[in-house]
Design a protein around this motif. Structure first.
Motif, PDB file in Angstrom:
ATOM      1  N   ALA A 166       3.898  11.911   4.396  1.00 52.05           N
ATOM      2  CA  ALA A 166       4.423  10.636   4.870  1.00 52.05           C
ATOM      3  C   ALA A 166       4.668  10.749   6.370  1.00 52.05           C
ATOM      4  N   ARG A 177      10.794  -1.597  12.984  1.00 54.37           N
ATOM      5  CA  ARG A 177       9.880  -1.943  11.882  1.00 54.37           C
ATOM      6  C   ARG A 177       9.034  -0.736  11.517  1.00 54.37           C
ATOM      7  N   THR A 178       8.692  -0.649  10.215  1.00 55.23           N
ATOM      8  CA  THR A 178       7.968   0.527   9.717  1.00 55.23           C
ATOM      9  C   THR A 178       6.485   0.267   9.466  1.00 55.23           C
ATOM     10  N   GLU A 179       6.020  -0.976   9.695  1.00 57.21           N
ATOM     11  CA  GLU A 179       4.593  -1.225   9.514  1.00 57.21           C
ATOM     12  C   GLU A 179       3.813  -0.444  10.567  1.00 57.21           C
ATOM     13  N   MET A 180       2.651   0.046  10.186  1.00 54.34           N
ATOM     14  CA  MET A 180       1.875   0.877  11.101  1.00 54.34           C
ATOM     15  C   MET A 180       1.501   0.107  12.360  1.00 54.34           C
ATOM     16  N   ARG A 248      11.987   9.276   6.400  1.00 55.65           N
ATOM     17  CA  ARG A 248      10.639   8.713   6.270  1.00 55.65           C
ATOM     18  C   ARG A 248      10.566   7.365   6.971  1.00 55.65           C
ATOM     19  N   VAL A 249       9.402   7.129   7.529  1.00 53.85           N
ATOM     20  CA  VAL A 249       9.108   5.824   8.115  1.00 53.85           C
ATOM     21  C   VAL A 249       8.022   5.222   7.234  1.00 53.85           C
ATOM     22  N   GLY A 250       8.430   4.359   6.304  1.00 55.35           N
ATOM     23  CA  GLY A 250       7.488   3.870   5.306  1.00 55.35           C
ATOM     24  C   GLY A 250       7.472   4.796   4.096  1.00 55.35           C
ATOM     25  N   GLY A 251       6.452   4.624   3.261  1.00 57.93           N
ATOM     26  CA  GLY A 251       6.385   5.398   2.027  1.00 57.93           C
ATOM     27  C   GLY A 251       5.383   6.538   2.098  1.00 57.93           C
ATOM     28  N   LEU A 253       2.009   8.399   1.869  1.00 58.62           N
ATOM     29  CA  LEU A 253       0.676   7.939   2.259  1.00 58.62           C
ATOM     30  C   LEU A 253      -0.333   8.355   1.186  1.00 58.62           C
ATOM     31  N   SER A 300      14.765   7.910   2.799  1.00 58.91           N
ATOM     32  CA  SER A 300      13.872   6.886   3.335  1.00 58.91           C
ATOM     33  C   SER A 300      14.621   5.868   4.167  1.00 58.91           C
ATOM     34  N   GLN A 301      13.889   5.325   5.119  1.00 62.83           N
ATOM     35  CA  GLN A 301      14.463   4.214   5.897  1.00 62.83           C
ATOM     36  C   GLN A 301      14.302   2.948   5.080  1.00 62.83           C
TER      37      GLN A 301
END
Length: 301
Positions: A166, A177-180, A248-251, A253, A300-301
């Motif tokens: 991750a 924000r955690t979106e790529m 974690r930034v997001g879930g 992978l 997780s965030q």
């Protein structure tokens, strides 16, 4: 030839033939340059033939040397086999077991050494962290943990687990924000060009469209750089999830997954101490499967 050359002289000849220089051979054998030169000259006198052409920068086997090299390599292979089989004559679960793994996986094993030692109190563990593949035939290690199975004769393998990855950042770092798409312009930490094969690096280059601003050659250096807030990085969950300073930034992978394999030479797998460590490692990885697959303490965030 007045007498049969002894194995020590042949080992020196073999090392010089492989290394090409007195310096390389001496370092590999733990002897001095003059010793290598003297023993090779003595071997040539015994055999009655010149074994090397002395070029300005290296020693190159002559035709006679090439013939002797083939025979000596066969002798070495037999000697190594005898050594591996002889250690298997012991029936006690005691002694030294050498385990080689990548640095992140070596850390995982190190974290569980108290339990392994309690389970196997008469075993001495040597844990070697290395990217390179230790030679099991030469007993540079008794066991390997690796992401891939090499095509080598005499190697027995067992799959230990799958590993999840991750994106991680320091808790002190305000990520937002955690979106790529929102993370692309953030500073990133990855591996240098010589280590671009490391898990997650192709994914990272593809998604940020550039080389990471900070590049390293070691998971532990990368780990510390992320901890101090130098940037974001793709990391194995089992390494990062257990660090309270990271999140974690997001879930997880799903595009990045590796397997871990336990490798042993077939001549050593029945050795009681090696067998005992193998069984303990298999049980350890099964018990910690949720952490390895990214379902452990995530923060997780």
């Amino acid at each position: 030839m007045n007498m049969e050359p002894n194995w020590d002289d042949l080992r020196i000849f073999l090392s010089l033939a492989r290394g090409g220089t007195l310096t390389t051979a001496a370092k590999a054998l733990g002897v001095s340059h003059p010793t290598v030169a003297r023993r090779v000259q003595a071997l040539e006198r015994q055999i009655g033939a010149r074994l090397f052409d002395r070029l300005p920068d290296r020693f190159v086997p002559t035709a006679a040397g090439a013939e002797l090299l083939a025979d000596t390599e066969a002798m070495e292979k037999a000697a190594l086999s005898i050594n591996r089989r002889s250690v298997g004559l012991s029936d006690t679960v005691s002694g030294v077991v050498r385990l080689s793994a990548g640095e992140a996986m070596a850390v995982l094993v190190a974290r569980h050494l108290p339990g392994l030692r309690a389970q196997l109190p008469h075993i001495e563990f040597e844990v070697i962290a290395s990217h390179t593949l230790a030679n099991l035939s030469r007993r540079e290690a008794d066991l390997l943990i690796r992401e891939q199975v090499p095509e080598l004769a005499g190697i027995v393998t067992r799959k230990l687990c799958k590993v999840a990855y991750a994106v991680y950042a320091a808790r002190s770092l305000d990520v937002g924000r955690t979106e790529m798409t929102a993370l692309v312009d953030r500073p990133w930490i990855g591996f240098d060009d010589d280590h671009s094969y490391m898990p997650g690096q192709h994914w990272l280059h593809h998604h940020i469209g550039r080389r990471p601003e900070i590049r390293v050659n070691n998971w532990l250096v990368l780990h510390d750089a992320v901890r101090v807030g130098a940037g974001l990085a793709v990391m194995p969950c089992y390494l990062a999830d257990q660090d309270a300073a990271l999140r974690r930034v997001g879930g997880v992978l799903p595009e990045i997954t590796t397997e871990q394999w336990l490798l042993v030479h077939r001549d050593l797998r029945a050795l009681p101490r090696v067998r005992a460590v193998m069984d303990a490692l298999v049980e350890l990885f099964q018990r910690h499967r949720p952490v390895l697959e990214g379902h452990g303490r995530a923060g997780s965030q």
